[in-house]
Design an enzyme around this catalytic site. Structure first.
Site, PDB file in Angstrom:
ATOM      1  N   MET A 107     -12.112   4.472  -0.392  1.00 33.17           N
ATOM      2  CA  MET A 107     -12.748   4.696   0.914  1.00 33.17           C
ATOM      3  C   MET A 107     -13.419   6.057   0.836  1.00 33.17           C
ATOM      4  O   MET A 107     -12.992   7.024   1.464  1.00 33.17           O
ATOM      5  CB  MET A 107     -11.687   4.622   2.018  1.00 33.17           C
ATOM      6  CG  MET A 107     -11.200   3.215   2.272  1.00 33.17           C
ATOM      7  SD  MET A 107      -9.610   3.140   3.096  1.00 33.17           S
ATOM      8  CE  MET A 107      -8.519   3.301   1.669  1.00 33.17           C
ATOM      9  N   ASP A 128      -4.659   3.667  -1.852  1.00 30.99           N
ATOM     10  CA  ASP A 128      -5.722   3.988  -0.893  1.00 30.99           C
ATOM     11  C   ASP A 128      -6.269   5.397  -1.093  1.00 30.99           C
ATOM     12  O   ASP A 128      -5.598   6.370  -0.779  1.00 30.99           O
ATOM     13  CB  ASP A 128      -5.191   3.853   0.537  1.00 30.99           C
ATOM     14  CG  ASP A 128      -4.972   2.414   0.942  1.00 30.99           C
ATOM     15  OD1 ASP A 128      -3.869   2.083   1.405  1.00 30.99           O
ATOM     16  OD2 ASP A 128      -5.914   1.615   0.763  1.00 30.99           O
ATOM     17  N   SER A 145       0.849  -1.189   0.000  1.00 32.84           N
ATOM     18  CA  SER A 145       0.000   0.000   0.000  1.00 32.84           C
ATOM     19  C   SER A 145       0.882   1.235   0.000  1.00 32.84           C
ATOM     20  O   SER A 145       1.679   1.439   0.931  1.00 32.84           O
ATOM     21  CB  SER A 145      -0.885   0.028   1.243  1.00 32.84           C
ATOM     22  OG  SER A 145      -1.337   1.349   1.477  1.00 32.84           O
ATOM     23  N   MET A 175     -11.448  -6.038   5.371  1.00 32.39           N
ATOM     24  CA  MET A 175     -10.585  -5.139   6.144  1.00 32.39           C
ATOM     25  C   MET A 175     -10.198  -5.824   7.455  1.00 32.39           C
ATOM     26  O   MET A 175     -11.066  -6.302   8.191  1.00 32.39           O
ATOM     27  CB  MET A 175     -11.301  -3.816   6.432  1.00 32.39           C
ATOM     28  CG  MET A 175     -11.586  -2.978   5.208  1.00 32.39           C
ATOM     29  SD  MET A 175     -10.108  -2.540   4.276  1.00 32.39           S
ATOM     30  CE  MET A 175      -9.100  -1.731   5.493  1.00 32.39           C
ATOM     31  N   HIS A 211      -8.325   1.199  -3.982  1.00 32.71           N
ATOM     32  CA  HIS A 211      -9.230   0.965  -2.848  1.00 32.71           C
ATOM     33  C   HIS A 211      -9.910   2.287  -2.501  1.00 32.71           C
ATOM     34  O   HIS A 211      -9.280   3.191  -1.964  1.00 32.71           O
ATOM     35  CB  HIS A 211      -8.394   0.448  -1.667  1.00 32.71           C
ATOM     36  CG  HIS A 211      -9.178   0.201  -0.408  1.00 32.71           C
ATOM     37  ND1 HIS A 211      -8.560  -0.017   0.804  1.00 32.71           N
ATOM     38  CD2 HIS A 211     -10.511   0.167  -0.164  1.00 32.71           C
ATOM     39  CE1 HIS A 211      -9.506  -0.178   1.730  1.00 32.71           C
ATOM     40  NE2 HIS A 211     -10.674  -0.067   1.182  1.00 32.71           N
ATOM     41  N   MET A 225      -8.846   8.129   0.076  1.00 38.20           N
ATOM     42  CA  MET A 225      -9.652   8.464   1.257  1.00 38.20           C
ATOM     43  C   MET A 225     -10.219   9.877   1.104  1.00 38.20           C
ATOM     44  O   MET A 225      -9.501  10.775   0.683  1.00 38.20           O
ATOM     45  CB  MET A 225      -8.790   8.377   2.517  1.00 38.20           C
ATOM     46  CG  MET A 225      -8.169   7.006   2.727  1.00 38.20           C
ATOM     47  SD  MET A 225      -7.171   6.951   4.220  1.00 38.20           S
ATOM     48  CE  MET A 225      -6.487   5.296   4.121  1.00 38.20           C
ATOM     49  N   HIS A 269      -1.182  -1.253  -4.342  1.00 37.67           N
ATOM     50  CA  HIS A 269      -2.448  -0.909  -3.698  1.00 37.67           C
ATOM     51  C   HIS A 269      -2.497   0.596  -3.445  1.00 37.67           C
ATOM     52  O   HIS A 269      -1.591   1.157  -2.826  1.00 37.67           O
ATOM     53  CB  HIS A 269      -2.557  -1.685  -2.390  1.00 37.67           C
ATOM     54  CG  HIS A 269      -3.865  -1.544  -1.662  1.00 37.67           C
ATOM     55  ND1 HIS A 269      -4.988  -2.280  -1.996  1.00 37.67           N
ATOM     56  CD2 HIS A 269      -4.216  -0.762  -0.613  1.00 37.67           C
ATOM     57  CE1 HIS A 269      -5.969  -1.946  -1.166  1.00 37.67           C
ATOM     58  NE2 HIS A 269      -5.536  -1.041  -0.322  1.00 37.67           N
ATOM     59  N   ASP A 298      -6.643  -6.538   4.126  1.00 42.38           N
ATOM     60  CA  ASP A 298      -6.029  -5.209   4.153  1.00 42.38           C
ATOM     61  C   ASP A 298      -5.992  -4.659   5.566  1.00 42.38           C
ATOM     62  O   ASP A 298      -7.033  -4.404   6.154  1.00 42.38           O
ATOM     63  CB  ASP A 298      -6.857  -4.283   3.243  1.00 42.38           C
ATOM     64  CG  ASP A 298      -6.225  -2.918   3.058  1.00 42.38           C
ATOM     65  OD1 ASP A 298      -6.878  -2.050   2.447  1.00 42.38           O
ATOM     66  OD2 ASP A 298      -5.090  -2.732   3.510  1.00 42.38           O
TER      67      ASP A 298
HETATM   68  C1  DX5 Z   1      -6.190   1.452   5.587  1.00 42.88           C
HETATM   69  C2  DX5 Z   1      -5.768   1.098   4.190  1.00 42.88           C
HETATM   70  C3  DX5 Z   1      -4.654   0.076   4.146  1.00 42.88           C
HETATM   71  C4  DX5 Z   1      -3.391   0.501   4.870  1.00 42.88           C
HETATM   72  C5  DX5 Z   1      -2.621  -0.721   5.290  1.00 42.88           C
HETATM   73  O1  DX5 Z   1      -7.420   2.056   5.572  1.00 42.88           O
HETATM   74  O2  DX5 Z   1      -6.864   0.628   3.433  1.00 42.88           O
HETATM   75  O3  DX5 Z   1      -4.378  -0.283   2.811  1.00 42.88           O
HETATM   76  O4  DX5 Z   1      -2.623   1.331   4.085  1.00 42.88           O
HETATM   77  O5  DX5 Z   1      -1.507  -0.340   6.027  1.00 42.88           O
HETATM   78  P1  DX5 Z   1      -0.798  -1.333   7.070  1.00 42.88           P
HETATM   79  O6  DX5 Z   1      -0.331  -2.521   6.268  1.00 42.88           O
HETATM   80  O7  DX5 Z   1       0.335  -0.513   7.609  1.00 42.88           O
HETATM   81  O8  DX5 Z   1      -1.805  -1.705   8.088  1.00 42.88           O
HETATM   82 ZN    ZN Z   2      -6.380  -0.261   1.459  1.00 41.77          ZN
END
Ligand code: DX5
Ligand code: ZN
Length: 233
Positions: free
Chosen positions: A72, A39, A12, A141, A70, A41, A37, A177
């Site tokens: 969110m 993320d 990620s 998750m 991903h 947000m 990956h 994840d």
């Molecule tokens: C959290 C993200 C993850 C996060 C994982 O909301 O969706 O992808 O970056 O990070 P680690 O592996 O450090 O938990």
């Molecule tokens: Zn993620």
């Protein structure tokens, strides 16, 4: 993208150096990752803000493997075309992001991209049953979404096992994840996951100047997962 259930490591980039995404992505790919990956947000669906379609478009040329986006964000539907045009290979929306996940998955598939569905820790996996025919990936998750570096929620292992049973032989990836590292990777692999997202456990201790550490971290996660499946590293 041909479907396989082999263990895949998807770092990620939330844990990468935001000021140097291009080189960070090239470094993790050179060091053996399988997917990248991303993320996204919105500061609304989750209590954190990262980036949107313009950043995804900017990093796309640096990704030669699979761009695993991903989302969110809520709502999702107004942004699906923009992430498809930005070059995502997989667009994953949260089931909790709105009242119409069936319509959202249809809209993602209509762009020609792979459709993913993510579930927060509080959502029972049985909620995916009516959506399985529209889904190419289900992300369980293993932390509450919004931040990297959080602790793994072990209670999600039973959910992964139940999901594996629900999916059967369908060509649907099980992605996990959050909190994945060499200690938790065997647990999720044994439970049925094939895509292991890892942020802090991959980027910890390395840099674009010293990427070998990224490689060692990726190998450690892959080897411990494969060992749980009694597979060669
Ligand atoms: C959290 C993200 C993850 C996060 C994982 O909301 O969706 O992808 O970056 O990070 P680690 O592996 O450090 O938990
Ligand atoms: Zn993620």
């Amino acid at each position: 993208m041909t479907f396989s259930r082999s263990i895949k490591i998807a770092p990620s980039i939330l844990s990468a150096d935001f000021a140097d995404f291009g080189r960070e992505i090239e470094a993790i790919e050179d060091q053996g990752c399988d997917w990248v990956h991303v993320d996204v947000m919105d500061g609304h669906f989750v209590p954190n803000l990262t980036f949107g379609p313009p950043l995804c478009k900017a990093i796309r040329p640096h990704i030669t493997t699979v761009m695993d986006v991903h989302l969110m964000i809520a709502p999702v539907d107004p942004y699906i075309d923009a992430f498809a045009e930005a070059g995502a290979d997989i667009i994953t929306a949260h089931l909790e992001a709105g009242p119409h996940p069936h319509r959202t998955l249809q809209a993602i598939r209509a762009t020609g991209k792979k459709a993913g569905l993510a579930l927060n820790p509080g959502t029972p996996v049985e909620a995916v049953i009516p959506l399985l025919d529209l889904t190419d990936l289900i992300c369980v998750m293993t932390v509450n979404p919004g931040f990297g570096g959080q602790s793994f929620i072990a209670g999600q292992l039973v959910q992964i096992r139940r999901l594996k049973a629900l999916i059967g032989d369908r060509p649907i990836h099980i992605e996990v994840d959050g909190g994945v590292d060499p200690a938790t990777a065997p647990l999720v692999a044994e439970a049925g996951a094939d895509v292991l997202v890892a942020g802090s456990a991959v980027f910890r201790g390395g840099s674009v100047e010293a990427p070998e550490k990224y490689g060692a971290n990726i190998r450690a996660i892959r080897e411990s997962a494969n060992a749980a499946l009694h597979l060669a590293a």
